[in-house]
Design a protein around this motif. Sequence first.
Motif, PDB file in Angstrom:
ATOM      1  N   SER A 149      23.866  44.081  66.436  1.00 33.41           N
ATOM      2  CA  SER A 149      24.447  45.813  66.436  1.00 33.41           C
ATOM      3  C   SER A 149      25.470  45.326  65.460  1.00 33.41           C
ATOM      4  O   SER A 149      26.008  44.557  65.007  1.00 33.41           O
ATOM      5  N   PRO A 150      25.729  46.496  64.696  1.00 35.76           N
ATOM      6  CA  PRO A 150      26.984  46.754  63.755  1.00 35.76           C
ATOM      7  C   PRO A 150      28.243  46.959  64.364  1.00 35.76           C
ATOM      8  O   PRO A 150      28.597  47.573  65.204  1.00 35.76           O
ATOM      9  N   THR A 151      29.099  46.027  63.635  1.00 38.76           N
ATOM     10  CA  THR A 151      30.484  46.311  63.734  1.00 38.76           C
ATOM     11  C   THR A 151      31.474  46.805  62.888  1.00 38.76           C
ATOM     12  O   THR A 151      32.715  46.844  62.889  1.00 38.76           O
ATOM     13  N   THR A 152      30.853  46.944  61.760  1.00 37.17           N
ATOM     14  CA  THR A 152      31.700  47.485  60.584  1.00 37.17           C
ATOM     15  C   THR A 152      30.644  48.751  60.046  1.00 37.17           C
ATOM     16  O   THR A 152      29.467  48.499  60.121  1.00 37.17           O
ATOM     17  N   PRO A 153      31.380  49.906  59.259  1.00 39.03           N
ATOM     18  CA  PRO A 153      30.458  50.842  58.529  1.00 39.03           C
ATOM     19  C   PRO A 153      29.567  50.230  57.504  1.00 39.03           C
ATOM     20  O   PRO A 153      28.184  50.592  57.403  1.00 39.03           O
ATOM     21  N   ALA A 154      29.959  49.117  56.815  1.00 40.90           N
ATOM     22  CA  ALA A 154      28.794  48.344  56.138  1.00 40.90           C
ATOM     23  C   ALA A 154      27.464  47.830  56.829  1.00 40.90           C
ATOM     24  O   ALA A 154      26.677  47.926  56.281  1.00 40.90           O
ATOM     25  N   HIS A 155      27.823  47.365  57.888  1.00 38.87           N
ATOM     26  CA  HIS A 155      26.791  46.998  58.528  1.00 38.87           C
ATOM     27  C   HIS A 155      25.748  47.941  59.023  1.00 38.87           C
ATOM     28  O   HIS A 155      24.461  47.877  59.023  1.00 38.87           O
ATOM     29  N   VAL A 156      26.311  49.224  59.368  1.00 41.21           N
ATOM     30  CA  VAL A 156      25.471  50.405  59.563  1.00 41.21           C
ATOM     31  C   VAL A 156      24.619  50.742  58.323  1.00 41.21           C
ATOM     32  O   VAL A 156      23.546  51.016  58.464  1.00 41.21           O
ATOM     33  N   ARG A 157      25.467  50.728  57.223  1.00 43.50           N
ATOM     34  CA  ARG A 157      24.978  51.291  55.968  1.00 43.50           C
ATOM     35  C   ARG A 157      23.657  50.058  55.769  1.00 43.50           C
ATOM     36  O   ARG A 157      22.364  50.517  55.101  1.00 43.50           O
ATOM     37  N   ALA A 158      23.832  48.905  55.868  1.00 40.53           N
ATOM     38  CA  ALA A 158      22.975  47.741  55.617  1.00 40.53           C
ATOM     39  C   ALA A 158      21.720  47.985  56.487  1.00 40.53           C
ATOM     40  O   ALA A 158      20.454  47.722  56.137  1.00 40.53           O
ATOM     41  N   GLU A 159      21.969  48.609  57.766  1.00 42.52           N
ATOM     42  CA  GLU A 159      20.980  48.416  58.816  1.00 42.52           C
ATOM     43  C   GLU A 159      20.020  49.705  58.609  1.00 42.52           C
ATOM     44  O   GLU A 159      18.907  49.780  58.639  1.00 42.52           O
ATOM     45  N   LEU A 160      20.786  50.967  58.075  1.00 46.03           N
ATOM     46  CA  LEU A 160      20.136  52.172  58.380  1.00 46.03           C
ATOM     47  C   LEU A 160      20.108  53.110  57.129  1.00 46.03           C
ATOM     48  O   LEU A 160      19.346  53.982  57.044  1.00 46.03           O
ATOM     49  N   GLY A 161      20.722  52.497  55.886  1.00 44.05           N
ATOM     50  CA  GLY A 161      20.809  53.332  54.728  1.00 44.05           C
ATOM     51  C   GLY A 161      20.919  54.765  55.117  1.00 44.05           C
ATOM     52  O   GLY A 161      21.692  55.311  55.643  1.00 44.05           O
ATOM     53  N   ASP A 162      20.070  55.364  54.125  1.00 43.90           N
ATOM     54  CA  ASP A 162      20.144  56.840  54.433  1.00 43.90           C
ATOM     55  C   ASP A 162      19.451  57.604  55.575  1.00 43.90           C
ATOM     56  O   ASP A 162      19.080  58.536  55.659  1.00 43.90           O
ATOM     57  N   ARG A 163      19.031  56.641  56.662  1.00 45.78           N
ATOM     58  CA  ARG A 163      18.442  57.312  57.624  1.00 45.78           C
ATOM     59  C   ARG A 163      19.444  57.910  58.637  1.00 45.78           C
ATOM     60  O   ARG A 163      19.169  58.544  59.769  1.00 45.78           O
ATOM     61  N   VAL A 164      20.847  57.538  58.206  1.00 47.03           N
ATOM     62  CA  VAL A 164      21.883  58.353  58.877  1.00 47.03           C
ATOM     63  C   VAL A 164      22.534  59.304  57.930  1.00 47.03           C
ATOM     64  O   VAL A 164      22.708  59.086  56.945  1.00 47.03           O
ATOM     65  N   ASP A 165      22.869  60.286  58.725  1.00 44.27           N
ATOM     66  CA  ASP A 165      23.476  61.660  57.781  1.00 44.27           C
ATOM     67  C   ASP A 165      24.832  61.355  57.219  1.00 44.27           C
ATOM     68  O   ASP A 165      25.294  61.866  56.179  1.00 44.27           O
ATOM     69  N   LEU A 166      25.829  60.750  58.152  1.00 47.77           N
ATOM     70  CA  LEU A 166      26.964  60.492  57.900  1.00 47.77           C
ATOM     71  C   LEU A 166      27.624  59.399  58.782  1.00 47.77           C
ATOM     72  O   LEU A 166      27.266  59.141  59.879  1.00 47.77           O
ATOM     73  N   ILE A 167      28.275  58.382  58.061  1.00 49.61           N
ATOM     74  CA  ILE A 167      29.119  57.457  59.029  1.00 49.61           C
ATOM     75  C   ILE A 167      30.376  57.911  58.877  1.00 49.61           C
ATOM     76  O   ILE A 167      31.266  57.855  57.987  1.00 49.61           O
ATOM     77  N   LEU A 168      30.878  57.871  60.330  1.00 50.26           N
ATOM     78  CA  LEU A 168      32.283  58.092  60.569  1.00 50.26           C
ATOM     79  C   LEU A 168      33.014  56.901  60.484  1.00 50.26           C
ATOM     80  O   LEU A 168      32.957  55.914  61.315  1.00 50.26           O
ATOM     81  N   GLU A 169      33.700  56.357  59.376  1.00 53.69           N
ATOM     82  CA  GLU A 169      34.269  55.282  59.022  1.00 53.69           C
ATOM     83  C   GLU A 169      35.627  55.023  60.098  1.00 53.69           C
ATOM     84  O   GLU A 169      36.491  55.318  59.906  1.00 53.69           O
ATOM     85  N   GLY A 170      35.315  54.059  60.852  1.00 57.33           N
ATOM     86  CA  GLY A 170      36.594  53.884  61.783  1.00 57.33           C
ATOM     87  C   GLY A 170      36.971  52.370  61.901  1.00 57.33           C
ATOM     88  O   GLY A 170      37.814  51.703  62.820  1.00 57.33           O
ATOM     89  N   GLY A 171      36.845  51.458  60.746  1.00 49.93           N
ATOM     90  CA  GLY A 171      37.229  50.309  60.714  1.00 49.93           C
ATOM     91  C   GLY A 171      36.513  49.341  61.818  1.00 49.93           C
ATOM     92  O   GLY A 171      35.519  49.719  62.294  1.00 49.93           O
ATOM     93  N   PRO A 172      36.683  47.869  61.519  1.00 44.94           N
ATOM     94  CA  PRO A 172      35.869  46.943  62.528  1.00 44.94           C
ATOM     95  C   PRO A 172      36.098  47.271  63.935  1.00 44.94           C
ATOM     96  O   PRO A 172      37.298  47.915  64.295  1.00 44.94           O
ATOM     97  N   CYS A 173      35.102  47.212  64.817  1.00 46.32           N
ATOM     98  CA  CYS A 173      35.296  47.366  66.235  1.00 46.32           C
ATOM     99  C   CYS A 173      36.045  46.544  66.757  1.00 46.32           C
ATOM    100  O   CYS A 173      35.909  45.186  66.751  1.00 46.32           O
ATOM    101  N   ASP A 174      36.876  46.761  67.896  1.00 47.32           N
ATOM    102  CA  ASP A 174      37.920  45.922  68.467  1.00 47.32           C
ATOM    103  C   ASP A 174      37.291  45.046  69.282  1.00 47.32           C
ATOM    104  O   ASP A 174      37.709  43.728  69.298  1.00 47.32           O
ATOM    105  N   ILE A 175      36.178  45.356  70.103  1.00 44.55           N
ATOM    106  CA  ILE A 175      35.542  44.383  71.219  1.00 44.55           C
ATOM    107  C   ILE A 175      34.357  43.641  70.608  1.00 44.55           C
ATOM    108  O   ILE A 175      34.224  42.269  70.480  1.00 44.55           O
ATOM    109  N   GLY A 176      33.544  44.312  69.658  1.00 45.96           N
ATOM    110  CA  GLY A 176      32.591  43.678  68.955  1.00 45.96           C
ATOM    111  C   GLY A 176      31.484  43.404  69.668  1.00 45.96           C
ATOM    112  O   GLY A 176      30.197  42.915  68.996  1.00 45.96           O
TER     113      GLY A 176
END
Length: 322
Positions: A149-176
Amino acid sequence: MVSQKSLDTQDALIDQAVSLLQHGKLVAIPTETVYGLAADARNEAAIQKIFLAKGRPADHPLIVHLAKANALTEWAIDIPDAAWTLAETFWPGPLTLILKKAKHVSTYITGGQDTVGLRIPRHPLTLALLKKFGGAVCAPSANRFGHVSPTTPAHVRAELGDRVDLILEGGPCDIGIESTILDLSHSTPTLLRPGHIQIAELETVLKRPILREKQTFSPRVSGSLASHYAPRTPTHWIEHTQLHTLEQSQETIGLLCLQTCVPKNKNIIVRCLSNNPTQYAHDLYAQLHAFDQLNLAQIYIEKIPQDAAWSAVYDRLARATT
Ligand code: TXA
Ligand code: MG
């Protein structure tokens, strides 16, 4: 101090996210556990896009994320008192409740079951988004099916690329790591997935014992597959006493250890995580994603304790390793 400009930018981003959701698009959202891949929970065409983007089989149900606890009555029926008590104690927070579903809840969300998973996530941006959106979003973790699972916006980008329409960037996840899942749809509360909120905490609040579901490896709880949460690199446990055997390694390997144990071999990339299970959980996925970028031949993970405090991390690593 947060400047007016950044607040305005944030508002504009949230407006954009709301508009995308309203138009049936996918938005990656930050939560306190991991990033989620969200779609309007009332829009079946949008929900189907989640399965396509993740490569996820259709029988794996999705969690519905709510803005407030009283929306439970909109999504579930026969809600037991225990659900209200837990919601009041732990929401917003990393606890998902499984309840009997309301009639309108799409089978795309439930995977054809008569129950639905619900939670209120604890991240200011996502809470603001949910409030403005006015509805609910269903959101699995924002990774390709079976991966870490992704815990940063960069992980989401690496996993899903343009399969996602927007990444709401909220920093690294607290719990993980992902939320604790508790099934309240039967007479006995049952833990389906361990998480940051531990079984003992739930039992204290409920004043009754909770059943721990036997390892069934059922696809109904996707985290229950034998292989899940796994890096792309082959990953194995290694006992502390066996670490020295890695010194012979001819291939480049990654080693995730609990303490500064350093086998002497330039082929080993060693990363140490905390002895504290909360901190370990916080850093784990980021470290696994980082290892996956390095083209390693193998990843070794030093065996961690198996007591209650480590149960969520142990559960994830047991599925990540072969
Ligand atoms: O922390 C989390 O729970 C994150 C964030 C984004 O909220 N979400 C997450 O979603 O981990 P996902 O889809 O990767 O895992 C959700 C788990 C799956 O194992 C799914 O099978 C289970 O929840 N689940 C959802 N609805 C269920 C239901 N009705 N009955 C049993 N399990 C259910
Ligand atoms: Mg997942």
